[in-house]
Design an enzyme around this catalytic site. Structure first.
Site, short mmCIF file in Angstrom:
data_model
loop_
_atom_site.label_atom_id
_atom_site.label_comp_id
_atom_site.label_asym_id
_atom_site.label_seq_id
_atom_site.Cartn_x
_atom_site.Cartn_y
_atom_site.Cartn_z
N ASP A 79 0.86 -1.35 0.06
CA ASP A 79 -0.10 0.08 0.01
C ASP A 79 1.05 1.26 0.06
O ASP A 79 1.83 1.22 0.73
CB ASP A 79 -0.99 0.10 1.19
CG ASP A 79 -1.76 0.98 1.23
OD1 ASP A 79 -2.65 1.06 0.68
OD2 ASP A 79 -1.52 2.13 2.34
N GLU A 107 1.26 -0.39 -4.98
CA GLU A 107 0.45 0.47 -5.30
C GLU A 107 1.19 1.89 -5.59
O GLU A 107 1.77 2.49 -4.78
CB GLU A 107 -0.55 0.48 -4.21
CG GLU A 107 -1.83 1.24 -4.73
CD GLU A 107 -2.08 2.28 -3.72
OE1 GLU A 107 -3.25 3.24 -3.88
OE2 GLU A 107 -1.34 2.89 -2.73
C1 ARE Z 1 -8.77 8.80 6.26
C2 ARE Z 1 -9.72 10.08 5.94
C3 ARE Z 1 -8.98 11.18 5.99
C4 ARE Z 1 -7.96 11.39 7.11
C5 ARE Z 1 -7.12 10.18 7.42
C6 ARE Z 1 -6.23 10.18 8.49
O1 ARE Z 1 -10.57 9.97 4.84
O2 ARE Z 1 -9.71 12.45 5.65
O3 ARE Z 1 -7.22 12.66 6.93
O4 ARE Z 1 -8.09 8.94 7.22
O5 ARE Z 1 -7.10 10.11 9.78
C7 ARE Z 1 -7.73 4.98 2.83
C8 ARE Z 1 -8.81 6.21 2.14
C9 ARE Z 1 -8.50 7.46 2.72
C10 ARE Z 1 -8.45 7.43 4.37
C11 ARE Z 1 -7.14 6.27 4.65
C12 ARE Z 1 -6.86 5.92 6.11
O6 ARE Z 1 -8.92 6.13 0.93
O7 ARE Z 1 -9.53 8.42 2.67
O8 ARE Z 1 -8.11 8.55 4.97
O9 ARE Z 1 -7.43 4.95 4.22
O10 ARE Z 1 -7.99 5.32 6.59
C13 ARE Z 1 -3.07 8.63 -2.83
C14 ARE Z 1 -2.03 7.78 -2.46
C15 ARE Z 1 -2.40 6.39 -2.69
C16 ARE Z 1 -3.61 5.95 -1.83
C17 ARE Z 1 -4.98 7.26 -2.24
C18 ARE Z 1 -6.03 6.98 -1.43
O11 ARE Z 1 -0.69 7.95 -3.47
O12 ARE Z 1 -1.30 5.44 -2.01
O13 ARE Z 1 -4.14 8.37 -2.24
N1 ARE Z 1 -4.26 4.72 -1.67
C19 ARE Z 1 -4.00 3.66 -0.54
C20 ARE Z 1 -4.97 2.92 -0.27
C21 ARE Z 1 -6.30 3.78 0.25
C22 ARE Z 1 -5.81 4.09 1.48
C23 ARE Z 1 -4.22 4.71 1.56
C24 ARE Z 1 -3.43 4.25 0.43
C25 ARE Z 1 -3.73 4.74 3.04
O14 ARE Z 1 -5.66 2.30 -1.59
O15 ARE Z 1 -7.44 2.81 0.39
O16 ARE Z 1 -6.62 5.38 2.10
O17 ARE Z 1 -3.18 3.58 3.58
C26 ARE Z 1 -3.67 11.35 -7.59
C27 ARE Z 1 -2.33 11.02 -6.77
C28 ARE Z 1 -2.38 9.80 -6.08
C29 ARE Z 1 -3.57 10.08 -4.93
C30 ARE Z 1 -4.73 10.41 -5.49
C31 ARE Z 1 -5.75 10.63 -4.39
O18 ARE Z 1 -4.17 10.60 -8.41
O19 ARE Z 1 -1.48 10.84 -8.14
O20 ARE Z 1 -0.98 9.32 -5.44
O21 ARE Z 1 -3.32 8.61 -4.36
O22 ARE Z 1 -4.50 11.67 -6.33
O23 ARE Z 1 -5.05 11.60 -3.49
#
Ligand code: ARE
Ligand code: CA
Length: 424
Positions: free
Chosen positions: A153, A184
């Site tokens: 992740d 990812e």
């Molecule tokens: C949650 C709340 C937030 C709060 C946070 C901390 O929503 O408001 O600030 O908690 O308390 C998932 C959810 C998030 C969640 C997080 C933790 O999607 O909403 O936050 O869990 O509970 C980027 C990253 C990419 C990431 C995506 C979501 O690069 O790695 O953001 N994806 C992975 C997982 C997710 C997970 C996380 C990572 C965290 O698949 O499910 O988040 O572990 C452009 C950029 C991308 C960026 C994208 C979105 O496309 O190029 O890099 O992705 O925008 O910002």
């Protein structure tokens, strides 16, 4: 993710609480370590290997404290995670992060993307030997339990050299061979980090494919270009491809105008094509129904996930979609396995119809209108074949010159497929 995580009640028990680790104990909303091990073992015994979603870029978000899903105490604001243990010194300090508030806010700067906090999540410093060791111990424990590999992740938010060092500390599988790793990395040509930095470490998620397949299903004329190296898409040997994932099906993580189970007919065509085509390593998504983007899985009164029940017609109950059981998806896995290693031949793409063969091993056709009636060259040996998507209710005869009469009719799925050596 199988490890201990925060328990979020505002909103009430969202799915994403599992992406905020509290410790590496295998005790999550999904169950205890004993329950996890039992699942992995039962899967392994029937030839299904389990890959875990590993969240090791960060621990829980700032402002969170209390008890995790396994009862371990923690305090994010003090960077205190005694269950590992991690302390303040194991996290990236402000001087390494070029951002005014410590959060990631400039995807054009690798230091910002990798040393700052992703949406407020406390960012581990994987350059430290101790941190690498703790993460590798977690991976090795998963391997001891029977796991075969890892989704990394937020790999985009870690330095490739640090991931390599952690992989090097991860042991071989007991049955031999290296664990499977996929990273990812959301690269949509919109920042400084490119998937190519991670291909030496394993497969990389190819999010541009999600866009390409959605365009291709909306306009079949675009299907020949689903793999577009000119757009920076990674080569087939490293691309990890999927039609949608748990983020973008609900507007998180680079969401967009994608195809999901909410449009079943388009979705079936998109996944069937993906499994039939010769690009990348494919993942099939399986979901639960949701109204809001935060909503967790179908749950019992205590918020534990409801069982997946199977209805008489093979579909799932209790709010689970089970896309993987839909015939044009589940039955196409046999096709993908049968044609592995072959190229695409006899490509035909007109009138919102597409058809092609894979080597001399399989033939696939799909009609957007749901209707197709023509004789096509299949490139397959003569014989009578069972049509996979209909569970052999249709038969297809290939003549001595390799031609067959292909019929898709509106009463059934818009896809047909058959393979050499398939069921009869
Ligand atoms: C949650 C709340 C937030 C709060 C946070 C901390 O929503 O408001 O600030 O908690 O308390 C998932 C959810 C998030 C969640 C997080 C933790 O999607 O909403 O936050 O869990 O509970 C980027 C990253 C990419 C990431 C995506 C979501 O690069 O790695 O953001 N994806 C992975 C997982 C997710 C997970 C996380 C990572 C965290 O698949 O499910 O988040 O572990 C452009 C950029 C991308 C960026 C994208 C979105 O496309 O190029 O890099 O992705 O925008 O910002
Ligand atoms: Ca980081």
């Amino acid at each position: 993710p199988p490890n201990e995580h925060v328990v979020v009640t505002q909103p009430m028990r969202p799915w994403w609480e599992r992406y905020q680790p509290v410790s590496y104990k295998l005790h999550s909303r999904g169950g205890t370590e004993a329950e996890f091990k039992d699942m992995v073992t039962r899967c392994k015994n029937v030839g299904v290997r389990v890959y875990v979603d590993s969240v090791v870029n960060h621990m829980a978000g700032l402002g969170r404290q209390g008890s995790g899903s396994g009862g371990t105490s923690f305090n994010s604001d003090n960077f205190d995670f005694p269950g590992v243990p991690f302390r303040r010194e194991h996290f990236n300090s402000r001087d390494k992060c070029p951002s005014h508030d410590g959060n990631i806010n400039n995807y054009g700067d690798p230091n910002n993307v990798r040393n700052c906090f992703l949406v407020g999540l406390t960012d581990l410093d994987q350059s430290q030997e101790y941190v690498r060791t703790k993460i590798a111990e977690f991976y090795n424990h998963c391997i001891d339990v029977g796991v075969a590999g890892f989704r990394i992740d937020a790999a985009k938010h870690m330095w490739p050299g640090d991931i390599k060092a952690i992989q090097d500390k991860t042991k071989d599988l007991p049955e031999g061979g290296r664990p499977f790793f996929y990273h990812e990395v959301i690269d949509q040509n919109d920042g400084a980090i490119k998937v190519g930095e991670y291909t030496p470490l394993g497969y990389v998620t190819e999010f541009r494919y999600c866009q390409k397949i959605a365009e291709g299903i909306r306009n079949f004329g675009m299907l020949h270009g689903v793999y577009d190296p000119g757009w920076g898409m990674t080569d087939s040997a490293h691309a990890f491809v999927f039609v949608d994932n748990h983020d973008n099906q609900r507007g998180h993580g680079g969401g967009g105008n994608l195809i999901t189970h909410k449009h079943p007919r388009d979705y079936k065509m998109a996944v069937a094509f993906t499994l039939a085509y010769n690009y990348g390593f494919t993942r099939v998504m399986s979901s639960y129904y949701f109204q809001s983007s935060d909503q967790g899985p179908p749950h019992n009164g205590d918020y534990s996930a409801k069982d997946v029940t199977i209805n008489a017609d093979g579909s799932c109950g209790n709010g689970w979609v089970c896309e993987h059981r839909w015939n044009p998806i589940g039955n196409m896995v046999a096709f993908r396995n049968a044609v592995a290693g072959t190229g695409v031949d006899n490509w035909r793409n007109e009138n919102e119809e597409v058809s092609f063969s894979r080597g001399q091993k399989g033939f696939f056709a799909m009609a957007k209108s749901g209707h197709m009636d023509r004789t096509l060259h299949t490139g397959l040996p003569a014989g009578e074949y069972c049509e996979l998507v209909s569970d052999c209710k249709k038969k297809i005869t290939v003549d001595g010159s390799g031609n067959a009469h292909i019929v898709i009719d509106n009463s059934a799925e818009p896809v047909i497929a058959f393979i050499v050596g398939g069921p009869t």
